[in-house]
Scaffold this motif. Structure first.
Motif, PDB file in Angstrom:
ATOM      1  N   ARG A 401       0.831  -1.211   0.000  1.00  0.00           N
ATOM      2  CA  ARG A 401       0.000   0.000   0.000  1.00  0.00           C
ATOM      3  C   ARG A 401       0.861   1.255   0.000  1.00  0.00           C
ATOM      4  O   ARG A 401       2.021   1.249   0.429  1.00  0.00           O
ATOM      5  CB  ARG A 401      -0.936  -0.001   1.215  1.00  0.00           C
ATOM      6  CG  ARG A 401      -0.251   0.158   2.563  1.00  0.00           C
ATOM      7  CD  ARG A 401      -1.249   0.110   3.708  1.00  0.00           C
ATOM      8  NE  ARG A 401      -1.782  -1.232   3.926  1.00  0.00           N
ATOM      9  CZ  ARG A 401      -2.785  -1.496   4.761  1.00  0.00           C
ATOM     10  NH1 ARG A 401      -3.360  -0.513   5.449  1.00  0.00           N
ATOM     11  NH2 ARG A 401      -3.208  -2.726   4.916  1.00  0.00           N
ATOM     12  N   HIS A 404      -0.574   5.796   3.006  1.00  0.00           N
ATOM     13  CA  HIS A 404      -1.138   5.346   4.271  1.00  0.00           C
ATOM     14  C   HIS A 404      -0.548   6.192   5.399  1.00  0.00           C
ATOM     15  O   HIS A 404       0.260   7.095   5.161  1.00  0.00           O
ATOM     16  CB  HIS A 404      -0.807   3.875   4.490  1.00  0.00           C
ATOM     17  CG  HIS A 404       0.665   3.591   4.401  1.00  0.00           C
ATOM     18  ND1 HIS A 404       1.362   3.652   3.204  1.00  0.00           N
ATOM     19  CD2 HIS A 404       1.589   3.281   5.340  1.00  0.00           C
ATOM     20  CE1 HIS A 404       2.644   3.382   3.407  1.00  0.00           C
ATOM     21  NE2 HIS A 404       2.816   3.156   4.697  1.00  0.00           N
ATOM     22  N   GLY A 419      -4.487   3.722   3.084  1.00  0.00           N
ATOM     23  CA  GLY A 419      -3.585   3.523   1.963  1.00  0.00           C
ATOM     24  C   GLY A 419      -4.317   2.901   0.786  1.00  0.00           C
ATOM     25  O   GLY A 419      -5.487   2.540   0.877  1.00  0.00           O
ATOM     26  N   TRP A 465      -7.129   7.105   1.711  1.00  0.00           N
ATOM     27  CA  TRP A 465      -5.704   7.342   1.553  1.00  0.00           C
ATOM     28  C   TRP A 465      -5.485   8.842   1.432  1.00  0.00           C
ATOM     29  O   TRP A 465      -6.429   9.610   1.301  1.00  0.00           O
ATOM     30  CB  TRP A 465      -5.137   6.603   0.334  1.00  0.00           C
ATOM     31  CG  TRP A 465      -5.772   6.947  -0.978  1.00  0.00           C
ATOM     32  CD1 TRP A 465      -5.386   7.932  -1.842  1.00  0.00           C
ATOM     33  CD2 TRP A 465      -6.910   6.317  -1.596  1.00  0.00           C
ATOM     34  NE1 TRP A 465      -6.194   7.959  -2.945  1.00  0.00           N
ATOM     35  CE2 TRP A 465      -7.142   6.964  -2.828  1.00  0.00           C
ATOM     36  CE3 TRP A 465      -7.745   5.255  -1.220  1.00  0.00           C
ATOM     37  CZ2 TRP A 465      -8.177   6.607  -3.682  1.00  0.00           C
ATOM     38  CZ3 TRP A 465      -8.768   4.896  -2.082  1.00  0.00           C
ATOM     39  CH2 TRP A 465      -8.976   5.557  -3.287  1.00  0.00           C
TER      40      TRP A 465
END
Length: 672
Positions: A401, A404, A419, A465
């Motif tokens: 990811r 984040h 994320g 995110w």
């Protein structure tokens, strides 16, 4: 920001093959981008489909936006000229370096070139003109609109395609005269990213020739500016790799220089705006919303940086009645550091001497991808060096990811929230990280587990995110204040949540005061039990210059707006820290080229604001401070900047080569 500063360097290697070395190839590439934008609905141009072969590649969303705003600017300019000269029996357009442009066919189809008095001349290199003439001849619809017959060039009913090198003014003038160009007729000269490829003396001579040759004329110019900032250096490097250097960029680096270039060569009026200003002022809100909804988009930094490095200019001479001001405003230290060429990551202090970096998109063995390995920097003998990270042998692994948040807790655990993998693939599960680094700080083991109990995190079930997560306190209890961000469906979140750090569950806490606009890519810092939120990008993609304080009040919190002197320049994608009673905003993206954001220092008692430039003299590469992370090391005056950069439009990806150390002591020596 001046003063003593060290930087960490590593070597760079080319990640892309060397393209063909012909200037005409840049026109081919541009045409493919225009076709891709039209295919996705960014522009209404069916004719570009006929001019280019089938099977052209699809471009990235940021490139689509770039060609949309370029098309809007050129279309507005040409329409303004044609509408203001409609009372004249004759008017003419000369498109220099036209390439595969379909503008003539769009205007003809829309009826804007109606009558026998409108003529359209396209000029490009002989090889380009010959290929385009053949393509027009092979299309029944294009032939019908152009009239006439093809050949090495094309001459039709009001349309003339000429193969001439623009650097040969005598030949250009003769070819245009032979094709029927009349110097006494109101004329629009259009040049889209063509003059920079010419020697400066020759492009200057062409501008001066046009001013002297026509009695009444308007010159529309679209090209690049700001060569010296990090994005500009990457942009220049891109065209140099194509062996098509931007020759005039150093001589005319900004809007003021370009304006004076025309005024000093015979043009009596000159109006110019960069593409950020054009987009804000001249693209209607409904059209902006339509574009934003066409495809998932998460390249805001690259979009605004690209627009700050291109401009549209309208110069005129002769009778002003047919050439209104088209664009008047409507309203360090060296070390063996590897593994940190990335962006969209997060860096935190795992211990006072260890910086942990998670996630992001970057370089892995010469390949650009989402990164699944964790990285640490270890303080060692006054410097910093890379360390290895080994995940504990569990079923889970880091999921790649980016954008984040990671927050260290007093218990030694770190909480990972939100994320995404792509704008359509958010990373949902909150995670816990625990470092087991006591035995060997250069070979720590990171334990990765789901964050439990999940039942208490229902409020955080919405994927997000580009948000923030900040520790606040209320009635002696510590909470993680999760605020804003993006979510699926191109939405910007306006909500917030309080995550109790002892029980790891969301809790309702009253918040008073005017609710701020939703935002993402902002910064948030703990201060006085609450949180300071600076800048960000609104749902409308407007840059925000607000400084908000969520202040503890009774049994809850209250929103306050803090005013600085001078006002904070709107920015986003920066990082922030509270240090020595000051709020430090580091890097980011703003719309004030050619300067780039350095470090803004806000005295939290007086609200006085000072901007400091980051001295990058000794760096061997452009330092791009967006999508980066920063950490202030305890008991020192050093800030470590990790990662940063991104996709620089169609010019290639730039990832900062290595971490950089900033010496903050120079700020305090300056008396802030």
């Amino acid at each position: 920001m001046g003063g003593r500063r060290r930087e960490l360097r590593e070597g760079a290697r080319p990640l892309h093959p060397r393209p063909s070395p012909r200037v005409s190839d840049t026109g081919d590439s541009s045409a493919v981008s225009k076709k891709s934008a039209a295919t996705l609905g960014y522009t209404s141009d069916r004719f570009v489909m006929q001019l280019l072969p089938r099977g052209s590649p699809r471009r990235a969303p940021a490139i689509h936006r770039g060609y949309h705003v370029r098309a809007r600017a050129v279309e507005r300019s040409v329409r303004a000229f044609l509408l203001s000269t409609r009372s004249h029996s004759r008017r003419q357009v000369v498109s220099l370096g036209a390439g595969w442009d379909s503008l003539y066919f769009c205007l003809k189809d829309a009826g804007l070139l109606a009558g026998s008095g409108g003529r359209f001349f396209e000029v490009d290199l002989p090889e380009v003109a010959s290929r385009k003439a053949a393509r027009i001849s092979s299309s029944a619809e294009l032939r019908a609109l152009a009239g006439g017959v093809g050949g090495p060039e094309y001459s039709g009913d009001g349309y003339h395609l000429l193969g001439v090198d623009l650097s040969d003014l005598a030949l250009l003038e003769e070819a245009l005269r032979a094709a029927g160009l009349d110097p006494a007729t109101p004329t629009l000269i259009l040049a889209e990213v063509v003059l920079p490829y010419m020697e400066v003396e020759r492009s200057d001579a062409l501008i001066q020739w046009a001013a002297g040759h026509f009695l009444r004329a308007c010159f529309i110019l679209y090209e690049q500016i700001h060569p010296s900032d990090p994005f500009g250096r990457i942009m220049q490097s891109h065209f140099s790799r194509l062996q098509s250097p931007l020759r005039s960029l150093i001589s005319y680096p900004d809007c003021k220089a370009q304006q004076m270039r025309f005024l000093q060569r015979g043009w009596t009026e000159c109006h110019i705006v960069d593409m950020n200003e054009f987009y804000r002022s001249f693209v209607p809100g409904e059209e902006q919303k339509r574009i934003q909804a066409l495809e998932p988009f998460d390249e805001f930094e690259e979009w605004h940086l690209k627009c700050s490095h291109y401009f549209i200019l309208a110069a005129s001479k002769g009778a002003a009645s047919f050439a209104p001001p088209v664009f008047s405003r409507m309203e360090g230290k060296s070390g063996a550091v590897t593994g940190l060429k990335r962006y969209g990551h997060c860096s935190v202090l795992l211990t006072p001497d260890i910086i942990l970096t998670t996630g992001g998109f970057g370089d892995h063995g010469g390949r650009h991808c989402r990164l699944t390995e964790l990285h640490i920097l270890v303080k060692h003998q006054g410097g910093w060096r890379s360390g290895n990270v080994r995940l504990a042998e569990l079923e889970m692994a880091w999921d790649g990811r980016l954008f984040h948040t990671v927050n260290m807790l007093r218990s030694g655990w770190a909480v990972v929230l939100g994320g995404r993998k792509s704008p359509e693939s958010p990373a949902l599960p909150p995670l816990r990280l625990k470092g087991l680094a006591d035995a060997d700080p250069l070979n720590p083991v990171i334990e990765l587990t789901p964050l439990l109990p999940v039942e208490g995190l229902v409020g955080l079930s919405v994927p997000r995110w580009r948000h923030t997560a900040t520790v606040v306190t209320q009635e002696g209890q510590a909470y993680l204040f999760v605020y804003g961000g993006c979510t699926s469906g191109q939405s910007v979140l306006t909500d917030w949540h309080f995550l109790h750090l002892e029980g790891l569950h969301c809790q309702q806490i009253p918040v008073e005061g005017p609710v701020p606009a939703g935002r993402h890519s902002h910064s948030a810092c703990s201060w006085a039990g609450g949180v300071l939120i600076a800048g960000g990008l609104a749902a409308s993609e407007e840059l925000l210059g607000s400084l908000l304080f969520l202040k503890p009040a009774g049994r809850g919190f209250r929103w306050h707006s803090l005013e600085t002197c001078p006002p904070l320049t709107p920015r986003y994608s920066h990082t922030a820290h509270v240090h020595r009673g000051n709020l430090l905003l580091v890097g980011g993206v703003w719309l004030s080229p050619p300067l780039v954001p350095g470090v803004a220092v806000i005295d939290l008692e007086t609200r006085a604001l000072a901007e400091y430039r980051i001295d990058t003299t000794f760096l061997e590469w452009p330092l791009m401070l967006h999508n980066h992370s920063s950490v202030i090391v305890p008991d020192t005056e050093e800030m470590i900047l990790t990662g940063g950069g991104g996709n620089c439009f169609s010019f290639g990806t730039h990832l900062n080569w290595s971490p950089v150390r900033l010496d903050l002591s120079s700020i305090w020596r300056a008396g802030v």
